[in-house]
Write a protein that holds these residues in place. Structure first.
Motif, PDB file in Angstrom:
ATOM      1  N   VAL A 111       0.844  -1.196   0.000  1.00 37.05           N
ATOM      2  CA  VAL A 111       0.000   0.000   0.000  1.00 37.05           C
ATOM      3  C   VAL A 111       0.884   1.253   0.000  1.00 37.05           C
ATOM      4  O   VAL A 111       0.690   2.178  -0.797  1.00 37.05           O
ATOM      5  CB  VAL A 111      -0.970   0.000   1.204  1.00 37.05           C
ATOM      6  N   VAL A 112       1.877   1.258   0.888  1.00 39.90           N
ATOM      7  CA  VAL A 112       2.818   2.389   0.955  1.00 39.90           C
ATOM      8  C   VAL A 112       3.580   2.507  -0.359  1.00 39.90           C
ATOM      9  O   VAL A 112       3.752   3.600  -0.910  1.00 39.90           O
ATOM     10  CB  VAL A 112       3.790   2.218   2.151  1.00 39.90           C
ATOM     11  N   SER A 113       4.041   1.385  -0.882  1.00 38.26           N
ATOM     12  CA  SER A 113       4.834   1.376  -2.104  1.00 38.26           C
ATOM     13  C   SER A 113       4.070   1.937  -3.302  1.00 38.26           C
ATOM     14  O   SER A 113       4.605   2.754  -4.052  1.00 38.26           O
ATOM     15  CB  SER A 113       5.303  -0.051  -2.412  1.00 38.26           C
ATOM     16  N   VAL A 114       2.843   1.495  -3.479  1.00 38.67           N
ATOM     17  CA  VAL A 114       2.041   1.973  -4.618  1.00 38.67           C
ATOM     18  C   VAL A 114       1.829   3.483  -4.519  1.00 38.67           C
ATOM     19  O   VAL A 114       1.979   4.209  -5.507  1.00 38.67           O
ATOM     20  CB  VAL A 114       0.694   1.202  -4.692  1.00 38.67           C
ATOM     21  N   ARG A 115       1.498   3.945  -3.322  1.00 35.96           N
ATOM     22  CA  ARG A 115       1.298   5.392  -3.118  1.00 35.96           C
ATOM     23  C   ARG A 115       2.589   6.156  -3.414  1.00 35.96           C
ATOM     24  O   ARG A 115       2.584   7.174  -4.116  1.00 35.96           O
ATOM     25  CB  ARG A 115       0.827   5.650  -1.684  1.00 35.96           C
ATOM     26  N   ASN A 116       3.708   5.654  -2.888  1.00 33.57           N
ATOM     27  CA  ASN A 116       4.983   6.347  -3.073  1.00 33.57           C
ATOM     28  C   ASN A 116       5.486   6.267  -4.509  1.00 33.57           C
ATOM     29  O   ASN A 116       6.095   7.222  -5.005  1.00 33.57           O
ATOM     30  CB  ASN A 116       6.031   5.792  -2.109  1.00 33.57           C
TER      31      ASN A 116
ATOM     32  N   ALA B 183       3.613   6.227  -7.150  1.00 31.74           N
ATOM     33  CA  ALA B 183       2.817   7.226  -7.881  1.00 31.74           C
ATOM     34  C   ALA B 183       3.366   8.623  -7.621  1.00 31.74           C
ATOM     35  O   ALA B 183       3.478   9.440  -8.549  1.00 31.74           O
ATOM     36  CB  ALA B 183       1.349   7.134  -7.466  1.00 31.74           C
ATOM     37  N   TRP B 184       3.736   8.909  -6.366  1.00 34.09           N
ATOM     38  CA  TRP B 184       4.333  10.206  -6.018  1.00 34.09           C
ATOM     39  C   TRP B 184       5.606  10.427  -6.831  1.00 34.09           C
ATOM     40  O   TRP B 184       5.817  11.519  -7.378  1.00 34.09           O
ATOM     41  CB  TRP B 184       4.634  10.241  -4.518  1.00 34.09           C
TER      42      TRP B 184
ATOM     43  N   ASP C  88       4.816  10.984 -10.532  1.00 32.06           N
ATOM     44  CA  ASP C  88       4.246  12.321 -10.732  1.00 32.06           C
ATOM     45  C   ASP C  88       5.327  13.391 -10.783  1.00 32.06           C
ATOM     46  O   ASP C  88       5.104  14.479 -11.307  1.00 32.06           O
ATOM     47  CB  ASP C  88       3.256  12.667  -9.612  1.00 32.06           C
TER      48      ASP C  88
ATOM     49  N   ARG D  65       8.495   9.387   1.216  1.00 34.27           N
ATOM     50  CA  ARG D  65       7.785   9.181  -0.050  1.00 34.27           C
ATOM     51  C   ARG D  65       8.664   8.564  -1.129  1.00 34.27           C
ATOM     52  O   ARG D  65       8.158   8.080  -2.137  1.00 34.27           O
ATOM     53  CB  ARG D  65       7.206  10.493  -0.556  1.00 34.27           C
TER      54      ARG D  65
ATOM     55  N   ASN E  40       9.826   2.744  -2.161  1.00 37.93           N
ATOM     56  CA  ASN E  40       8.861   1.833  -2.774  1.00 37.93           C
ATOM     57  C   ASN E  40       9.587   0.544  -3.124  1.00 37.93           C
ATOM     58  O   ASN E  40      10.802   0.451  -2.972  1.00 37.93           O
ATOM     59  CB  ASN E  40       8.151   2.473  -3.980  1.00 37.93           C
TER      60      ASN E  40
END
Length: 179
Positions: A23-28, A30-31, A34, A98, A101
């Motif tokens: 969960v953390v990895s996917v969010r990070n 994407a960050w 971006d 952030r 990942n």
């Protein structure tokens, strides 16, 4: 509770921890993307996922099939190493913020992090992986899983670290406070 059942609960908890990491990895990830992040090492990533999943499954299967006698000193000392490896892993995750990942994604312009455990070791997260790969199966004397994972993981880490070092070499060398 039997030791085999307790071991099963432990492996399940480590599996849940892996889900939290994802969960953390996917969010990070994407960050990072971006911000123009560039991913390296796509070829070895699927093998890494399979190998780390096989560690959990293999440890359980071996323990349930072989049903080895487990000396208490082995179980407790390996459990302590499992807990220590998790603490080191989450120290790495917290330090990278952030930027952490499960993939190798480099954000151009951000210098490598050299604080936290990274001031002591170049790749502390992989130290945690190595320790856990040995210790988790050995909590219940699943030595075959520990040996097979360790050998395969050594090959994977050789590729992974080479990939990561090449990617990190493209970054400026001063640490920034942007994490």
């Amino acid at each position: 509770m039997t030791t085999l059942l307790a071991f099963t609960v432990l492996v399940a908890l480590v599996g849940l921890e892996r889900v939290a990491e994802l969960v953390v990895s996917v969010r990070n990830a994407a960050w990072s993307r971006d911000r123009g992040g560039v991913e390296s090492g796509l070829g070895h990533f699927p093998f890494m996922v399979v190998l780390h999943t096989a560690l959990l499954v293999g440890a359980l299967v071996e323990a349930w099939v072989r049903r080895p006698d487990v000396p208490s000193v082995l179980a407790w000392s390996m459990l302590a190493l499992v807990v220590a490896s998790q603490a080191l892993r989450w120290w790495c995750i917290a330090t990278l913020g952030r930027r952490w990942n499960t993939r190798v994604i480099i954000v151009p312009g951000l210098a490598p992090v050299t604080s936290g455990p990274y001031r002591l070791l170049r790749h502390p997260n992989y130290v945690a992986v190595v320790i856990e790969g040995v210790a988790l199966p050995l909590v219940h004397a699943a030595w075959i899983t520990a040996v097979v994972f360790t050998i395969l993981n050594a090959g994977l880490l050789a590729v992974r670290i080479r990939t990561e070092d090449a990617a990190l070499a493209t970054l400026p060398q001063q640490e920034t406070s942007d994490a």
